[in-house]
Scaffold this motif. Sequence first.
Motif, short mmCIF file in Angstrom:
data_model
loop_
_atom_site.label_atom_id
_atom_site.label_comp_id
_atom_site.label_asym_id
_atom_site.label_seq_id
_atom_site.Cartn_x
_atom_site.Cartn_y
_atom_site.Cartn_z
N HIS A 205 30.26 50.18 -18.47
CA HIS A 205 29.08 50.78 -19.40
C HIS A 205 27.83 50.62 -18.34
O HIS A 205 26.79 50.02 -18.91
CB HIS A 205 28.90 50.02 -20.62
N HIS A 283 22.89 52.88 -27.12
CA HIS A 283 23.65 53.26 -27.91
C HIS A 283 22.75 52.96 -29.44
O HIS A 283 23.53 52.64 -30.36
CB HIS A 283 24.69 52.45 -28.14
N LEU A 308 32.79 48.90 -28.17
CA LEU A 308 31.47 48.96 -27.10
C LEU A 308 31.29 47.32 -26.98
O LEU A 308 31.20 46.93 -25.76
CB LEU A 308 30.41 49.52 -27.65
#
Length: 739
Positions: A205, A283, A308
């Motif tokens: 990420h 996000h 996530l």
Amino acid sequence: MPSALWTPAKAGLPPILPFPLRYESGEGLLDLRSGGSILIGETASAREEQSARLLAGALADELGAPFRVSHQPLPGLTLVLALEGTPLALQAARQYSLPDPVPGPEAYRLALTPQGGALLGSDERGLGWAAQTLLELATQAPQRGEVPACRIADAPYKPLRGVHLYLPSRDHLPFFRRLVTGGLARYKLNTLFLEVGAGMRLERHPEINVAWERFARIEQIRGHRPVGPQGRFQDSTHTELAGGRVLEKEEVRQLVEFCADCGVEVIPEIQSLSHVYHLLAAHRHLAELPHIPWPDAYCPSKEEVYPLLFEVMEEYLEVFTPRLVHIGHDEWRAGGLCPRCQGRTAELFAQDVLRIRRFLRERGVDTALWADHLVACHNRLPRSIRGKDGTWYDFPSTDGCEEVLAREAPDLLMLNWSWGLPHQEGGHPQPDEELRQLGFAQLYGNFRPDTFPDWAGRSTPSDVLGAEMSSWIGADEESLGTDVLDQFLWGANLLWSRTWPEASPMRAALAHCMPLLRQRLGPGRPAPSHWPEPCEEQLLDLGADALLPAEFVPLGEGLVQLAGVSFQVGRRGVCIEKQSRTLPLQGEVDSLVLLMAAASPGYCHPRYTHLREPGKSSQTLAFLTVSYTDGGQSETPLRYGEHLAAWQPEEARATYFAAPLPLVRQGEAEPCAWLYACEWINPRPATPIATAELRPAGQSVEQGQVVLDPEEKRHDASATQATPALLLVAATALKLHEG
């Protein structure tokens, strides 16, 4: 004047921190300065050999004493390093008449004689603590490296003795390693809660790292935490973590391994639910309030949160390989604000914890979390806060989550940072007892050893595993030295030792340690006052005209030796309050040592209260201005709590950036006054000085800033505090002796 300064012996205390369980002084001195050998067993493990090599390196670095590690006896001075029960340990115990061992993990015993010594550990960590004890004895000795003969048998009071720090920035990694070896390990602190945020490269990420750096950069410029809709107060941002940047995985892995080699276990704190700006900056659709500029909490009703979060956690688990993870969960202010979460906050809090715990247990990792949302007098019950500056927030109710977690996850470790709250006012039980009745093991979090009430009584139950002292500022020397290092040492003694002096002698014991701690943690060459090479001393004639407090009488009059420097003292000094004072300092010098104190208390707030200008967190009393013959100038602020503090014992501070000097009257055990030896190191020693003066900072300055959060210290922006006068007792310039 030896009788002027407080020493542990004057209070009937052992010469080192933490104070050992059993300490017996012997006859003669063990002189380590010429070196020798460290003898380990033929079948010594890799960790035993590592302990021996670390000890040899530290003896060379701190004493200039060359020691070789050997599996065979060598001629000359020998130090035996061995685990209990091995043939070498049994032989050494007889040869050096070691005291009987103390049972339990991390225990050690040692005996030092003029002919040599033996250091034995009940396990590998105990062996490391024996080595650290030898180093502390050697550096604290009146003649550095000449250790008074003694016998010690020792073991810890509590199994978990920790600190909380942010992941350091790349620039401060060298300091951080010195902190681990010369600070945490030296004082037998065995646990480091390391808050990581998005400070490590996340290969799965990378968008989180990019967004984190942008968020940190913007907030560091702003200098205060974001504010939500209609002035809603949000969580603190922790943008000092990793300096607002990103470390590579290998850098973090090496740091974790380095800590383990020193006997310090690293437990990552991976914030979840709250304080998750770093996740939501990239996000925001997962936030409880996705429309605000910087969301601080994710929405636990959104299923997309967990893939996530777990992918981020997985990357940290791969690097840290921990046995325990701290998952945060404190100060959940943004709960129940979206339609899906309203009215379900207790259920959602418990579900979130249980889901993360299940993920970690599947990987063989245990879970710890902040306990404030399980405690009635803290954040479990709903309440509303309104600040003077118009900011506000409503805490959601998590009432009932504690019963669910106790029933379904009794193995959770609770970090109890509610220990100082006035629970009686609402008729609530004491937080310790509340967690105990639920069946949880607990650790005192955000532990303040100087203010914790009834340590002897409250720490006794077996469910109290220990404590951790917290820093909420960048992991650099200036910040930690100002804010927390004295608390780390005080806490280390409470957690390891069973000898707990009252506040006054305990502060004096910390003062006894601080100058050497700074030598170990500071970069490069030590200050001139600590050079092994001889220095020429220039004792300045100050034209003293202000009568000093009568409590300074232990100093006497004439020439005295303090902090390794000679001073000319008398009954009068110089008061810097309204007018500047020129100092008779000219020519080439390497440093100037000011012996001083504040006439009255000033302030020194935590540095996180002034993130943009951390120097403003401490009150500036005066400026030392030095002008050079080529027209250049150097100006240094002298700040309260950093370079000096009030002379009164009840206001004393074991300062890190100045040598704290508690004075004691003959025959007494507690200090009657404190002085501070602050050494200004000349940045241009080859350029002659033309003039030097001390200039007062002013009559009043702002004392602080508004902080709404009730768990943080409050500082009223409207409050001002008169600047205390600076009492200069003496000053001495140092210059390397040539020839």
